[in-house]
Motif scaffolding. Structure first.
Motif, mmCIF file in Angstrom:
data_model
loop_
_atom_site.group_PDB
_atom_site.id
_atom_site.type_symbol
_atom_site.label_atom_id
_atom_site.label_comp_id
_atom_site.label_asym_id
_atom_site.label_seq_id
_atom_site.Cartn_x
_atom_site.Cartn_y
_atom_site.Cartn_z
ATOM 1 N N ASN A 148 0.845 -1.191 0.000
ATOM 2 C CA ASN A 148 0.000 0.000 0.000
ATOM 3 C C ASN A 148 0.877 1.237 0.000
ATOM 4 O OD1 ASN A 148 -2.904 -0.796 0.303
ATOM 5 N ND2 ASN A 148 -2.013 -1.942 1.999
ATOM 6 N N VAL A 149 0.453 2.227 -0.766
ATOM 7 C CA VAL A 149 1.094 3.539 -0.782
ATOM 8 C C VAL A 149 -0.002 4.592 -0.735
ATOM 9 C CG1 VAL A 149 3.148 2.826 -2.075
ATOM 10 C CG2 VAL A 149 1.154 3.639 -3.311
ATOM 11 N N ASP A 150 0.387 5.813 -0.543
ATOM 12 C CA ASP A 150 -0.558 6.921 -0.655
ATOM 13 C C ASP A 150 -1.155 6.865 -2.063
ATOM 14 O OD1 ASP A 150 -1.532 9.550 -1.406
ATOM 15 O OD2 ASP A 150 -0.557 10.313 0.394
ATOM 16 N N ILE B 197 13.351 3.136 -1.184
ATOM 17 C CA ILE B 197 13.445 2.008 -0.252
ATOM 18 C C ILE B 197 14.047 0.844 -1.021
ATOM 19 C CG2 ILE B 197 12.155 0.390 1.198
ATOM 20 C CD1 ILE B 197 9.980 2.603 1.403
ATOM 21 N N THR B 198 15.110 0.279 -0.496
ATOM 22 C CA THR B 198 15.782 -0.832 -1.166
ATOM 23 C C THR B 198 15.657 -2.093 -0.317
ATOM 24 O OG1 THR B 198 17.350 0.698 -2.176
ATOM 25 C CG2 THR B 198 17.962 -1.630 -2.159
ATOM 26 N N LYS B 199 15.226 -3.158 -0.963
ATOM 27 C CA LYS B 199 15.113 -4.482 -0.334
ATOM 28 C C LYS B 199 15.801 -5.486 -1.252
ATOM 29 C CE LYS B 199 12.179 -3.126 2.914
ATOM 30 N NZ LYS B 199 12.312 -3.336 4.325
ATOM 31 N N GLN B 200 16.019 -6.691 -0.743
ATOM 32 C CA GLN B 200 16.596 -7.757 -1.556
ATOM 33 C C GLN B 200 15.825 -9.047 -1.326
ATOM 34 O OE1 GLN B 200 21.012 -7.860 -2.309
ATOM 35 N NE2 GLN B 200 20.976 -7.154 -0.196
ATOM 36 N N ILE B 201 15.720 -9.810 -2.401
ATOM 37 C CA ILE B 201 15.166 -11.160 -2.306
ATOM 38 C C ILE B 201 16.244 -12.103 -2.815
ATOM 39 C CG2 ILE B 201 13.407 -12.774 -3.111
ATOM 40 C CD1 ILE B 201 11.572 -10.396 -3.560
ATOM 41 N N PHE B 202 16.544 -13.110 -2.015
ATOM 42 C CA PHE B 202 17.526 -14.105 -2.437
ATOM 43 C C PHE B 202 16.771 -15.327 -2.941
ATOM 44 C CE2 PHE B 202 20.395 -17.690 -1.964
ATOM 45 C CZ PHE B 202 21.552 -17.184 -2.543
ATOM 46 N N GLN C 128 3.304 8.456 -6.783
ATOM 47 C CA GLN C 128 3.795 7.714 -7.948
ATOM 48 C C GLN C 128 4.794 6.693 -7.420
ATOM 49 O OE1 GLN C 128 6.017 10.037 -10.748
ATOM 50 N NE2 GLN C 128 6.070 8.412 -12.263
ATOM 51 N N LEU C 129 4.629 5.434 -7.817
ATOM 52 C CA LEU C 129 5.477 4.348 -7.337
ATOM 53 C C LEU C 129 6.182 3.688 -8.501
ATOM 54 C CD1 LEU C 129 6.378 2.247 -5.137
ATOM 55 C CD2 LEU C 129 4.270 1.008 -5.670
ATOM 56 N N THR C 130 7.488 3.479 -8.350
ATOM 57 C CA THR C 130 8.218 2.672 -9.323
ATOM 58 C C THR C 130 8.943 1.557 -8.576
ATOM 59 O OG1 THR C 130 10.210 4.048 -9.258
ATOM 60 C CG2 THR C 130 8.569 4.568 -10.963
ATOM 61 N N LEU C 131 9.108 0.448 -9.261
ATOM 62 C CA LEU C 131 9.871 -0.688 -8.753
ATOM 63 C C LEU C 131 10.904 -1.026 -9.808
ATOM 64 C CD1 LEU C 131 10.567 -3.027 -6.889
ATOM 65 C CD2 LEU C 131 8.675 -4.312 -7.903
ATOM 66 N N ASN C 132 12.173 -0.873 -9.468
ATOM 67 C CA ASN C 132 13.271 -1.090 -10.413
ATOM 68 C C ASN C 132 13.043 -0.313 -11.711
ATOM 69 O OD1 ASN C 132 14.393 -2.705 -8.474
ATOM 70 N ND2 ASN C 132 13.774 -4.616 -9.414
ATOM 71 N N ASN C 133 12.664 0.948 -11.559
ATOM 72 C CA ASN C 133 12.434 1.899 -12.656
ATOM 73 C C ASN C 133 11.236 1.561 -13.542
ATOM 74 O OD1 ASN C 133 14.600 3.661 -12.010
ATOM 75 N ND2 ASN C 133 16.016 2.182 -12.895
ATOM 76 N N GLU C 134 10.355 0.696 -13.084
ATOM 77 C CA GLU C 134 9.125 0.366 -13.807
ATOM 78 C C GLU C 134 7.943 0.871 -12.981
ATOM 79 O OE1 GLU C 134 6.695 -3.606 -15.119
ATOM 80 O OE2 GLU C 134 8.884 -3.661 -15.254
ATOM 81 N N LYS D 133 10.728 3.441 -5.468
ATOM 82 C CA LYS D 133 10.792 4.901 -5.391
ATOM 83 C C LYS D 133 9.366 5.418 -5.285
ATOM 84 C CE LYS D 133 15.171 5.409 -7.694
ATOM 85 N NZ LYS D 133 15.929 6.040 -8.769
ATOM 86 N N ILE D 134 9.131 6.234 -4.272
ATOM 87 C CA ILE D 134 7.795 6.764 -4.010
ATOM 88 C C ILE D 134 7.884 8.284 -4.059
ATOM 89 C CG2 ILE D 134 5.904 6.888 -2.337
ATOM 90 C CD1 ILE D 134 8.096 4.215 -1.505
ATOM 91 N N LYS D 135 7.044 8.886 -4.888
ATOM 92 C CA LYS D 135 7.032 10.347 -5.038
ATOM 93 C C LYS D 135 5.613 10.835 -4.866
ATOM 94 C CE LYS D 135 8.535 14.445 -6.620
ATOM 95 N NZ LYS D 135 7.797 15.387 -5.835
ATOM 96 N N LYS D 136 5.398 11.612 -3.800
ATOM 97 C CA LYS D 136 4.102 12.240 -3.568
ATOM 98 C C LYS D 136 4.120 13.623 -4.214
ATOM 99 C CE LYS D 136 3.465 10.206 1.016
ATOM 100 N NZ LYS D 136 3.215 10.541 2.422
ATOM 101 N N PRO D 137 2.963 14.122 -4.634
ATOM 102 C CA PRO D 137 2.921 15.472 -5.188
ATOM 103 C C PRO D 137 3.442 16.490 -4.158
ATOM 104 C CG PRO D 137 0.838 14.343 -5.566
ATOM 105 C CD PRO D 137 1.660 13.468 -4.661
ATOM 106 N N LEU D 138 4.231 17.420 -4.633
ATOM 107 C CA LEU D 138 4.792 18.490 -3.802
ATOM 108 C C LEU D 138 5.661 17.971 -2.656
ATOM 109 C CD1 LEU D 138 1.621 20.762 -3.606
ATOM 110 C CD2 LEU D 138 3.507 20.900 -5.248
ATOM 111 N N SER D 139 6.271 16.834 -2.844
ATOM 112 C CA SER D 139 7.105 16.232 -1.813
ATOM 113 C C SER D 139 8.344 15.634 -2.468
ATOM 114 C CB SER D 139 6.317 15.145 -1.086
ATOM 115 O OG SER D 139 7.067 14.579 -0.046
#
Length: 86
Positions: free
Chosen positions: A18-20, A67-72, A24-30, A56-62
């Motif tokens: 969940n995000v605001d 946030i970086t995570k890893q899955i093995f 705008q949300l991207t995961l690995n630039n997608e 990467k999470i970008k809120k308007p006017l913010s």
């Protein structure tokens, strides 16, 4: 909620979160699209070893947050049986 390092035994992995709803949300630039309540899901394919997830999470006017995570992903061991002649 993904821990810092998550382990998987399958190449297919579903990420739910969940995000605001206005962010705008991207995961690995997608770009990842959320529903009107901010819920999202993304299916990814893992490669053997560490797979970085860069959110990467970008809120308007913010400012943008990263946030970086890893899955093995560990390849499953072969289930070979061994026979012995007595």
């Amino acid at each position: 909620n993904l821990s810092e390092n998550t382990f998987a035994t399958s190449t297919d992995f579903k990420i739910l979160g969940n995000v605001d709803p206005n962010a705008q949300l991207t995961l690995n630039n997608e770009e990842v699209y959320s529903d009107k309540t901010g819920g999202f899901e993304k299916n990814i394919s893992l490669r053997p070893g560490f797979n970085p997830l860069i959110f990467k999470i970008k809120k308007p006017l913010s400012k943008e947050y990263t946030i970086t995570k890893q899955i093995f992903y560990q390849l499953p061991e072969n289930n070979q049986t061994t026979s012995t002649n007595l």
